[in-house]
Enzyme design. Sequence first.
Site, PDB file in Angstrom:
ATOM      1  N   GLU A  95     -27.881  45.558  32.320  1.00  0.00           N
ATOM      2  CA  GLU A  95     -27.946  44.937  33.633  1.00  0.00           C
ATOM      3  C   GLU A  95     -26.544  44.660  34.158  1.00  0.00           C
ATOM      4  O   GLU A  95     -25.645  44.289  33.409  1.00  0.00           O
ATOM      5  CB  GLU A  95     -28.772  43.647  33.548  1.00  0.00           C
ATOM      6  CG  GLU A  95     -30.200  43.932  33.121  1.00  0.00           C
ATOM      7  CD  GLU A  95     -31.118  42.729  33.124  1.00  0.00           C
ATOM      8  OE1 GLU A  95     -32.327  42.936  32.942  1.00  0.00           O
ATOM      9  OE2 GLU A  95     -30.662  41.589  33.299  1.00  0.00           O
ATOM     10  N   CYS A 108     -20.437  41.603  37.811  1.00  0.00           N
ATOM     11  CA  CYS A 108     -20.564  41.122  36.434  1.00  0.00           C
ATOM     12  C   CYS A 108     -21.063  42.293  35.587  1.00  0.00           C
ATOM     13  O   CYS A 108     -22.161  42.802  35.792  1.00  0.00           O
ATOM     14  CB  CYS A 108     -21.548  39.949  36.424  1.00  0.00           C
ATOM     15  SG  CYS A 108     -21.801  39.255  34.797  1.00  0.00           S
ATOM     16  N   CYS A 115     -26.746  41.868  22.312  1.00  0.00           N
ATOM     17  CA  CYS A 115     -25.586  41.164  21.778  1.00  0.00           C
ATOM     18  C   CYS A 115     -25.895  40.721  20.364  1.00  0.00           C
ATOM     19  O   CYS A 115     -27.018  40.344  20.055  1.00  0.00           O
ATOM     20  CB  CYS A 115     -25.258  39.948  22.644  1.00  0.00           C
ATOM     21  SG  CYS A 115     -23.704  39.142  22.175  1.00  0.00           S
ATOM     22  N   CYS A 119     -25.685  33.007  20.200  1.00  0.00           N
ATOM     23  CA  CYS A 119     -25.517  31.765  20.955  1.00  0.00           C
ATOM     24  C   CYS A 119     -26.901  31.239  21.333  1.00  0.00           C
ATOM     25  O   CYS A 119     -27.727  31.972  21.879  1.00  0.00           O
ATOM     26  CB  CYS A 119     -24.648  32.002  22.187  1.00  0.00           C
ATOM     27  SG  CYS A 119     -22.996  32.592  21.746  1.00  0.00           S
ATOM     28  N   CYS A 122     -28.593  31.478  25.016  1.00  0.00           N
ATOM     29  CA  CYS A 122     -28.415  32.714  25.786  1.00  0.00           C
ATOM     30  C   CYS A 122     -29.588  33.672  25.586  1.00  0.00           C
ATOM     31  O   CYS A 122     -29.974  33.967  24.452  1.00  0.00           O
ATOM     32  CB  CYS A 122     -27.115  33.400  25.357  1.00  0.00           C
ATOM     33  SG  CYS A 122     -26.784  34.924  26.258  1.00  0.00           S
ATOM     34  N   GLY A 162     -23.486  41.245  26.152  1.00  0.00           N
ATOM     35  CA  GLY A 162     -22.600  41.685  25.085  1.00  0.00           C
ATOM     36  C   GLY A 162     -21.338  40.868  24.940  1.00  0.00           C
ATOM     37  O   GLY A 162     -21.001  40.054  25.798  1.00  0.00           O
ATOM     38  N   GLU A 163     -20.666  41.076  23.805  1.00  0.00           N
ATOM     39  CA  GLU A 163     -19.393  40.414  23.529  1.00  0.00           C
ATOM     40  C   GLU A 163     -18.297  41.467  23.701  1.00  0.00           C
ATOM     41  O   GLU A 163     -18.143  42.348  22.835  1.00  0.00           O
ATOM     42  CB  GLU A 163     -19.408  39.841  22.107  1.00  0.00           C
ATOM     43  CG  GLU A 163     -18.059  39.421  21.563  1.00  0.00           C
ATOM     44  CD  GLU A 163     -17.271  38.500  22.494  1.00  0.00           C
ATOM     45  OE1 GLU A 163     -17.792  37.449  22.908  1.00  0.00           O
ATOM     46  OE2 GLU A 163     -16.123  38.849  22.837  1.00  0.00           O
ATOM     47  N   SER A 194     -14.480  37.708  29.350  1.00  0.00           N
ATOM     48  CA  SER A 194     -15.019  36.474  28.788  1.00  0.00           C
ATOM     49  C   SER A 194     -15.412  36.713  27.335  1.00  0.00           C
ATOM     50  O   SER A 194     -16.111  37.677  27.022  1.00  0.00           O
ATOM     51  CB  SER A 194     -16.243  36.028  29.588  1.00  0.00           C
ATOM     52  OG  SER A 194     -16.796  34.857  29.028  1.00  0.00           O
ATOM     53  N   SER A 216     -15.830  31.112  26.130  1.00  0.00           N
ATOM     54  CA  SER A 216     -17.065  30.339  26.111  1.00  0.00           C
ATOM     55  C   SER A 216     -16.936  29.225  25.090  1.00  0.00           C
ATOM     56  O   SER A 216     -17.153  29.433  23.903  1.00  0.00           O
ATOM     57  CB  SER A 216     -18.231  31.270  25.758  1.00  0.00           C
ATOM     58  OG  SER A 216     -18.377  32.236  26.769  1.00  0.00           O
ATOM     59  N   LEU A 217     -16.582  28.055  25.556  1.00  0.00           N
ATOM     60  CA  LEU A 217     -16.282  26.932  24.661  1.00  0.00           C
ATOM     61  C   LEU A 217     -17.553  26.144  24.337  1.00  0.00           C
ATOM     62  O   LEU A 217     -17.948  26.034  23.180  1.00  0.00           O
ATOM     63  CB  LEU A 217     -15.231  26.049  25.335  1.00  0.00           C
ATOM     64  CG  LEU A 217     -14.543  25.018  24.463  1.00  0.00           C
ATOM     65  CD1 LEU A 217     -13.847  25.655  23.283  1.00  0.00           C
ATOM     66  CD2 LEU A 217     -13.552  24.210  25.308  1.00  0.00           C
ATOM     67  N   HIS A 218     -18.138  25.555  25.339  1.00  0.00           N
ATOM     68  CA  HIS A 218     -19.462  24.917  25.272  1.00  0.00           C
ATOM     69  C   HIS A 218     -19.572  23.665  24.415  1.00  0.00           C
ATOM     70  O   HIS A 218     -20.588  22.970  24.469  1.00  0.00           O
ATOM     71  CB  HIS A 218     -20.534  25.913  24.831  1.00  0.00           C
ATOM     72  CG  HIS A 218     -20.597  27.152  25.676  1.00  0.00           C
ATOM     73  ND1 HIS A 218     -20.497  27.133  27.058  1.00  0.00           N
ATOM     74  CD2 HIS A 218     -20.722  28.459  25.347  1.00  0.00           C
ATOM     75  CE1 HIS A 218     -20.568  28.367  27.528  1.00  0.00           C
ATOM     76  NE2 HIS A 218     -20.696  29.189  26.514  1.00  0.00           N
ATOM     77  N   ASN A 293     -28.884  27.878  32.648  1.00  0.00           N
ATOM     78  CA  ASN A 293     -29.937  28.653  33.307  1.00  0.00           C
ATOM     79  C   ASN A 293     -31.062  28.896  32.318  1.00  0.00           C
ATOM     80  O   ASN A 293     -30.861  29.590  31.322  1.00  0.00           O
ATOM     81  CB  ASN A 293     -29.383  29.992  33.807  1.00  0.00           C
ATOM     82  CG  ASN A 293     -28.335  29.793  34.877  1.00  0.00           C
ATOM     83  OD1 ASN A 293     -28.584  29.154  35.897  1.00  0.00           O
ATOM     84  ND2 ASN A 293     -27.141  30.304  34.644  1.00  0.00           N
ATOM     85  N   CYS A 336     -26.055  33.562  34.736  1.00  0.00           N
ATOM     86  CA  CYS A 336     -25.408  33.603  33.412  1.00  0.00           C
ATOM     87  C   CYS A 336     -26.425  33.370  32.320  1.00  0.00           C
ATOM     88  O   CYS A 336     -27.201  32.421  32.372  1.00  0.00           O
ATOM     89  CB  CYS A 336     -24.371  32.491  33.276  1.00  0.00           C
ATOM     90  SG  CYS A 336     -23.149  32.481  34.543  1.00  0.00           S
TER      91      CYS A 336
HETATM   92  N1  SAH Z   1     -20.191  37.249  25.184  1.00  0.00           N
HETATM   93  C1  SAH Z   1     -19.230  36.842  26.164  1.00  0.00           C
HETATM   94  C2  SAH Z   1     -19.654  37.291  27.545  1.00  0.00           C
HETATM   95  C3  SAH Z   1     -20.861  36.582  28.106  1.00  0.00           C
HETATM   96  S1  SAH Z   1     -20.317  35.783  29.531  1.00  0.00           S
HETATM   97  C4  SAH Z   1     -19.025  35.349  26.079  1.00  0.00           C
HETATM   98  O1  SAH Z   1     -19.688  34.716  25.272  1.00  0.00           O
HETATM   99  O2  SAH Z   1     -18.147  34.814  26.748  1.00  0.00           O
HETATM  100  C5  SAH Z   1     -21.643  34.849  29.997  1.00  0.00           C
HETATM  101  C6  SAH Z   1     -21.346  33.360  30.029  1.00  0.00           C
HETATM  102  O3  SAH Z   1     -22.585  32.687  30.304  1.00  0.00           O
HETATM  103  C7  SAH Z   1     -20.853  32.839  28.696  1.00  0.00           C
HETATM  104  O4  SAH Z   1     -19.964  31.775  28.866  1.00  0.00           O
HETATM  105  C8  SAH Z   1     -22.138  32.348  28.092  1.00  0.00           C
HETATM  106  O5  SAH Z   1     -21.916  31.435  27.047  1.00  0.00           O
HETATM  107  C9  SAH Z   1     -22.824  31.736  29.282  1.00  0.00           C
HETATM  108  N2  SAH Z   1     -24.260  31.578  29.107  1.00  0.00           N
HETATM  109  C10 SAH Z   1     -25.053  32.184  28.208  1.00  0.00           C
HETATM  110  N3  SAH Z   1     -26.324  31.794  28.354  1.00  0.00           N
HETATM  111  C11 SAH Z   1     -26.335  30.916  29.372  1.00  0.00           C
HETATM  112  C12 SAH Z   1     -27.374  30.191  30.020  1.00  0.00           C
HETATM  113  N4  SAH Z   1     -28.638  30.309  29.646  1.00  0.00           N
HETATM  114  N5  SAH Z   1     -27.033  29.389  31.049  1.00  0.00           N
HETATM  115  C13 SAH Z   1     -25.750  29.310  31.457  1.00  0.00           C
HETATM  116  N6  SAH Z   1     -24.737  29.985  30.896  1.00  0.00           N
HETATM  117  C14 SAH Z   1     -25.029  30.775  29.866  1.00  0.00           C
END
Ligand code: SAH
Length: 362
Positions: A95, A108, A115, A119, A122, A162-163, A194, A216-218, A293, A336
Site C-alpha cells: 500500500e 508514504c 513487516c 510493534c 501496528c 516495512g522497516e 522512518s 519511532s520512539l513511543h 489509529n 499510520c
Molecule cells: N518501520 C518503520 C516505518 C513505519 S512508519 C518505523 O517503525 O518507523 C509508521 C509510523 O507509524 C511509525 O512511527 C509507527 O510506529 C507508527 N504506527 C504504527 N502503528 C500505528 C498506529 N496504529 N497508530 C499510530 N501510529 C502507528
Amino acid sequence: MTNAERIDLLNLDRADCEALLRDWGLKAFHGRNLFKWVHKHGITDFDAMTDLPKTLRERLAHRARIGIPNMVAEQPSPDGTIKWVLELADGQRVETVFIPEKRRSTLCVSSQVGCALDCRFCATARQGFNRNLSSGEIIGQVWYAARRLGSAPSNVVMMGMGEPLANFHAVIKAMDVMQDDFAYMLAKYRVTLSTSGVIPNIQRLAEVSDVSLAVSLHAPDNALRDELVPINRKYPLEQLIPACRAYLRGDRRRRITWEYVMLDGVNDSERHAKALIRLLEGTPSKVNLIPFNPFPGTTFNTSPPERIDAFRLRLLRSGLVTTTRKTRGDEIAAACGQLVGRVQDRSRRRVALSFDTVASPL
Ligand code: SAH
C-alpha cells in the site's frame, strides 16, 4: 527473451543506466536520457523515446522492461488522502498513501511486503513478513503516484509498510533516484526515512545519505519500549539516542524527528512526558505525537485529545519542538499503522529478523 529475463529499468539508478549503455557500446549520455524518459517523463513505450537512436530503442524493446506496479485498488478519502493498493510481479501487494496538504504533498512509501518487527500497536506487524521490496518496487510507487497525479509529490516519507533499514540497499538506491535531478528532484530534507531503531544501519545510513531521519520512539524508558517496540531489546535507548545524535553530524540545521504514538493509559502521562524530556536533552529534536489509529483486534485505545494536548504542552514548555500529527485517511485505513496490504506467505517471518548489517558496497 521472457519478460522476467528482461532488465527491469526501474531497478537502475542513473549510474546503472549509463553503465548499461556503455556495456552495449553506446555513449553514456544515452543512459542518462533513458533514465530521464523513465522517471521524469514516465514513458514506458521505448518507441516514444525519440532522442535515443532507433537501434537502441529496438534493443531496449527486446532486452529491457519497465516493471511498473499494477494498481488494483484506489481509495480516495474525504480529506483528500488517496490509498493505492499496488500489485507486484509475483502477486504480492503493498500500500502507498498520498497525503495532500496546503503547501506540500507527501507520498508514504512501503519498503517491504509486511513487516518482521512486532510493534504491538501496528496493524502491519499483525500481517507478518514476506519479503523485501526491490529498489524498483520502491521507486515504482513514486513512479506510479507521479503518473496518476500528473506530477511528483513534493515529499516522500519511508513510513509505509516495512522497516526500511532492514532493506538497506534497495531503500538507499530508491531514495537516491527520488533525489536525482533527472528523476524526481526531491531535496534531501524532503525525503524522510522512518526507523524503529536498527542502530547499525543508522550508522551505515550516515555514511551514504543525509536524508531526514525519523525514529519511532513511543516510550521514554527501556522497560516500556521493550514491550511496545520489541527491537528495543536488541538495540536499547542508551545506544539508540547517541546513534541518532551522531547521524546529525553536528549540523545545527538538522534534527531528529521522534515519533511517539499516544496510547491511552500506556505512555501518555505527565511522568512519561518528564522522562521523555530528560531522555532527549542535548539531542536536536522534534517530537511528533501520533494519535493511535485503531485497527480490528487491537486492545489499545487512543489517548483523549486533552491528554495529547497536555503532553504536547509539557514538552513545549521544556523547549522541545512538538507537533501532533493530524490523522489523515483513517476513513480508508490509510493512517499510520493501518496499512496491511496482503501478505501471502508469512513463513519467512523469522528470516527477516537477522538484519543484514554486514557492510557491503552499494
Ligand atoms: N518501520 C518503520 C516505518 C513505519 S512508519 C518505523 O517503525 O518507523 C509508521 C509510523 O507509524 C511509525 O512511527 C509507527 O510506529 C507508527 N504506527 C504504527 N502503528 C500505528 C498506529 N496504529 N497508530 C499510530 N501510529 C502507528
